[in-house]
Scaffold this active site. Structure first.
Site: not given
Ligand code: ARG
Length: 308
Positions: A201, A295
């Protein structure tokens, strides 16, 4: 660089959504829930490369670290809310950031790319449905629009949107249509992840901090928009620091940030200390699932004190 000044703003009711800047004073936030983590083998979906490569974190460690996060936030006067465990069909509620995002005074309920995350939002319904019928303040994106909160950064009258594995161009159109009259909308296309670095992200490669700085890992972005170097003093993050999710800090205000206490983040934390105070928190369990402090948090209300 545009000039901004700070002043105190109107009083807000407890249930109002309000987020205009990444480092306005945090008042109310949802954080990750460890309860219900990996309840049923059947519904587990390894949603990113970190989850493919690393052993799943122990529940005890998740519990200790998320409770530590909650205590620090509360000690700083922030109201902390925790999602209700949805049940066996949602195996992971550790990173609520992605399931929704407050932009200005409205909440966007995100359309998730991964099937295992599609019903994660059920856990926060009680926390966001306030029945003020005069105001349609929750937006539901159209079906072809994928958008995740980790790809959305609202700061200084601008909405930065990461185009990523999780967020598509339709999201940019949707955001422009609904917020374009009040915010400048800047899409940022992320680079393809490498074997060592997962660019999942936008907040894994870019994050504003303090009054005018931003952390950035430029190789994680296809083409760094001119606006970024115009609007921020950029602090470059190395590949190893990006892999430790050093950009993924949570600002409590422009004066205080919560960052990961980890060897790989030491240099970044020292840089941050030059511009604000840094609360270093042990946070090693959630990063084994691909996310860190930003996150694991979904701000609902930040006191708007930065105005142009
Ligand atoms: N905003 C972020 N960087 N979120 C990370 C999310 C991790 C989550 N387990 C996924 O892969 O969806």
């Amino acid at each position: 660089m545009r000039k901004y000044f700070y002043r105190s703003f109107k009083k807000m009711t407890a249930t109002e959504f309000c987020c205009h800047n990444e480092s306005d004073v945090l008042r109310r936030v949802i954080i990750g829930s460890w309860e219900g983590y990996r309840q049923s083998e059947f519904y587990i979906e390894k949603v990113n490369a970190v989850q493919e490569q690393m052993a799943a974190p122990a529940r005890d460690l998740l519990k200790d670290e998320l409770e530590g996060f909650k205590s620090v936030l509360e000690s700083m006067g922030v109201e902390v809310l925790v999602p209700r465990p949805v049940g066996k069909i949602v195996y992971d509620q550790l990173t609520p950031r992605d399931i929704g995002v407050v932009i200005g005074d409205r909440f966007v309920l995100c359309n998730m790319r991964k099937q295992s995350r599609r019903y994660e939002c059920v856990g926060i319904f009680d926390l966001i449905m306030h029945y003020d019928l005069s105001e349609p303040n929750i937006l539901i994106p159209p079906a072809d629009c994928f958008i995740e909160g980790g790809d959305v950064i609202v700061d200084k009258q601008t909405i930065y949107i990461g185009i990523s594995e999780r967020t598509n161009r339709q999201a940019v159109e949707f955001i422009r249509k609904n917020f374009g009259d009040r915010f400048r909308v800047v899409p940022i296309t992320l680079a393809a992840s490498t074997e060592e670095n997962l660019y999942l992200h936008l907040d894994c490669v870019f994050n504003p901090v303090g009054k005018r700085h931003a952390l950035i890992h430029a190789p994680g972005i296809q083409e760094v928009p001119a606006q970024l170097s115009g609007d921020y003093e950029l602090i470059e993050i190395s590949a190893a620091e990006q892999a430790a999710l050093c950009t993924n800090v949570l600002s409590l205000s422009h004066e205080v940030v919560i960052s990961r206490d980890h060897d790989e983040c030491a240099r970044v934390n020292a840089e941050l200390r030059k511009i604000c105070s840094v609360i270093e928190l042990p946070f090693n369990a959630v990063p084994l699932t691909g996310g860190s402090l930003r996150c694991s948090s979904l701000p609902l209300q930040r006191k708007k004190i930065l105005t142009a």
